[in-house]
Design a protein around this motif. Sequence first.
Motif, PDB file in Angstrom:
ATOM      1  N   MET A  64      36.560 -15.574  24.759  1.00 53.97           N
ATOM      2  CA  MET A  64      35.892 -14.712  23.964  1.00 53.97           C
ATOM      3  C   MET A  64      36.515 -14.527  22.524  1.00 53.97           C
ATOM      4  SD  MET A  64      34.119 -11.854  26.444  1.00 53.97           S
ATOM      5  CE  MET A  64      32.966 -11.305  25.202  1.00 53.97           C
ATOM      6  N   ILE A  65      37.938 -14.352  22.796  1.00 49.33           N
ATOM      7  CA  ILE A  65      38.460 -14.405  21.504  1.00 49.33           C
ATOM      8  C   ILE A  65      38.211 -15.477  20.628  1.00 49.33           C
ATOM      9  CG2 ILE A  65      40.777 -14.216  20.272  1.00 49.33           C
ATOM     10  CD1 ILE A  65      41.658 -12.832  22.858  1.00 49.33           C
ATOM     11  N   LYS A  66      38.073 -16.716  21.093  1.00 49.20           N
ATOM     12  CA  LYS A  66      38.155 -18.023  20.211  1.00 49.20           C
ATOM     13  C   LYS A  66      36.598 -17.968  19.852  1.00 49.20           C
ATOM     14  CE  LYS A  66      41.799 -20.965  22.199  1.00 49.20           C
ATOM     15  NZ  LYS A  66      41.993 -22.033  22.977  1.00 49.20           N
ATOM     16  N   THR A  67      35.881 -17.685  20.796  1.00 50.18           N
ATOM     17  CA  THR A  67      34.182 -17.670  20.574  1.00 50.18           C
ATOM     18  C   THR A  67      33.747 -16.934  19.287  1.00 50.18           C
ATOM     19  OG1 THR A  67      33.745 -18.248  22.998  1.00 50.18           O
ATOM     20  CG2 THR A  67      32.026 -17.115  21.640  1.00 50.18           C
ATOM     21  N   TYR A  68      34.408 -15.709  19.317  1.00 45.66           N
ATOM     22  CA  TYR A  68      34.046 -14.963  18.118  1.00 45.66           C
ATOM     23  C   TYR A  68      34.991 -15.044  16.846  1.00 45.66           C
ATOM     24  CZ  TYR A  68      30.663 -12.711  21.200  1.00 45.66           C
ATOM     25  OH  TYR A  68      29.759 -12.576  21.939  1.00 45.66           O
ATOM     26  N   GLY A  69      35.992 -15.908  16.975  1.00 48.13           N
ATOM     27  CA  GLY A  69      36.753 -16.282  15.841  1.00 48.13           C
ATOM     28  C   GLY A  69      37.804 -15.052  15.730  1.00 48.13           C
ATOM     29  N   LEU A  70      38.393 -14.410  16.682  1.00 54.84           N
ATOM     30  CA  LEU A  70      39.295 -13.214  16.667  1.00 54.84           C
ATOM     31  C   LEU A  70      40.586 -13.687  16.711  1.00 54.84           C
ATOM     32  CD1 LEU A  70      37.097 -10.628  18.270  1.00 54.84           C
ATOM     33  CD2 LEU A  70      37.369 -10.959  15.862  1.00 54.84           C
ATOM     34  N   GLU A  71      41.235 -15.028  16.609  1.00 49.33           N
ATOM     35  CA  GLU A  71      42.612 -15.447  16.998  1.00 49.33           C
ATOM     36  C   GLU A  71      43.406 -14.802  16.073  1.00 49.33           C
ATOM     37  OE1 GLU A  71      39.974 -19.151  18.048  1.00 49.33           O
ATOM     38  OE2 GLU A  71      40.086 -17.535  16.201  1.00 49.33           O
ATOM     39  N   LYS A  72      43.117 -14.247  14.651  1.00 50.15           N
ATOM     40  CA  LYS A  72      44.106 -13.636  13.926  1.00 50.15           C
ATOM     41  C   LYS A  72      44.105 -12.282  14.106  1.00 50.15           C
ATOM     42  CE  LYS A  72      44.125 -17.396  10.480  1.00 50.15           C
ATOM     43  NZ  LYS A  72      43.790 -17.709   9.019  1.00 50.15           N
ATOM     44  N   LYS A  73      43.383 -11.640  14.845  1.00 49.68           N
ATOM     45  CA  LYS A  73      42.928 -10.124  15.206  1.00 49.68           C
ATOM     46  C   LYS A  73      43.472  -9.624  16.430  1.00 49.68           C
ATOM     47  CE  LYS A  73      40.076  -9.604  11.400  1.00 49.68           C
ATOM     48  NZ  LYS A  73      40.433  -8.477  10.344  1.00 49.68           N
ATOM     49  N   VAL A  74      43.371 -10.519  17.359  1.00 50.07           N
ATOM     50  CA  VAL A  74      43.507 -10.235  18.814  1.00 50.07           C
ATOM     51  C   VAL A  74      44.514 -11.069  19.583  1.00 50.07           C
ATOM     52  CG1 VAL A  74      42.648  -9.886  21.079  1.00 50.07           C
ATOM     53  CG2 VAL A  74      41.067  -9.119  18.978  1.00 50.07           C
ATOM     54  N   LYS A  75      45.511 -10.461  20.029  1.00 48.31           N
ATOM     55  CA  LYS A  75      46.759 -11.258  20.393  1.00 48.31           C
ATOM     56  C   LYS A  75      46.756 -10.803  22.062  1.00 48.31           C
ATOM     57  CE  LYS A  75      49.019 -11.657  16.451  1.00 48.31           C
ATOM     58  NZ  LYS A  75      50.411 -11.453  15.704  1.00 48.31           N
ATOM     59  N   LEU A  76      46.635 -11.964  22.915  1.00 48.96           N
ATOM     60  CA  LEU A  76      47.292 -11.457  24.499  1.00 48.96           C
ATOM     61  C   LEU A  76      48.534 -12.065  24.597  1.00 48.96           C
ATOM     62  CD1 LEU A  76      43.782 -12.333  26.053  1.00 48.96           C
ATOM     63  CD2 LEU A  76      44.404 -10.241  25.233  1.00 48.96           C
ATOM     64  N   ILE A  77      49.476 -11.234  24.836  1.00 46.13           N
ATOM     65  CA  ILE A  77      50.846 -11.620  24.818  1.00 46.13           C
ATOM     66  C   ILE A  77      51.287 -11.618  26.194  1.00 46.13           C
ATOM     67  CG2 ILE A  77      51.219 -10.805  22.461  1.00 46.13           C
ATOM     68  CD1 ILE A  77      52.749  -8.376  23.719  1.00 46.13           C
ATOM     69  N   GLY A  78      50.915 -11.130  27.179  1.00 36.62           N
ATOM     70  CA  GLY A  78      51.353 -11.109  28.463  1.00 36.62           C
ATOM     71  C   GLY A  78      52.492 -10.258  28.698  1.00 36.62           C
ATOM     72  N   PHE A  79      53.230 -10.351  29.960  1.00 36.20           N
ATOM     73  CA  PHE A  79      54.238  -9.518  30.164  1.00 36.20           C
ATOM     74  C   PHE A  79      55.392  -9.706  29.180  1.00 36.20           C
ATOM     75  CE2 PHE A  79      58.369  -8.630  32.102  1.00 36.20           C
ATOM     76  CZ  PHE A  79      58.287  -7.003  32.432  1.00 36.20           C
ATOM     77  N   LYS A  80      56.109  -8.767  28.630  1.00 38.55           N
ATOM     78  CA  LYS A  80      57.385  -8.538  27.874  1.00 38.55           C
ATOM     79  C   LYS A  80      58.343  -7.646  28.141  1.00 38.55           C
ATOM     80  CE  LYS A  80      55.729 -12.010  25.073  1.00 38.55           C
ATOM     81  NZ  LYS A  80      56.038 -13.144  25.231  1.00 38.55           N
TER      82      LYS A  80
END
Length: 132
Positions: free
Chosen positions: A1-17
């Motif tokens: 969905m992030i790619k579909t809506y062009g939000l790659e620069k605004k939404v980051k899913l970083i996983g466990f840190k």
Amino acid sequence: MIKTYGLEKKVKLIGFKSKTKKYYLESNLFINASFFEGFPNAVVEAISYGIPVICSNCKGGTNEILLNGKGGDLFPVNDSDELSKKILSFYNNPKKLNKKLMLAKKNINIYSISSHVKNYEKAFRDLGSGFK
């Protein structure tokens, strides 16, 4: 969905840190959309870093930490429409959620390690005084 809506620069899913400080310092909004939480350490950390919080109203400690919505925004579990409204509301008028953050920050110290140590020490002193 992030790619579909062009939000790659605004939404980051970083996983466990394991080292999270830099992520908090780079953030301007914290969202927890859990179905269930035990004690949500990440919510406490976000508040302590001064990040406004939007959380699902799930079972667990989130409601208490957010003072039943007075210290952050809550939305019903699994209600993406309401979450979307809360996010848009924040970006359209951040003052409202930032005001709630200030209240949450005043309350957050009760979850600190030093606060818990003091409570445990008091409990042990109280127990010890009963055996004299």
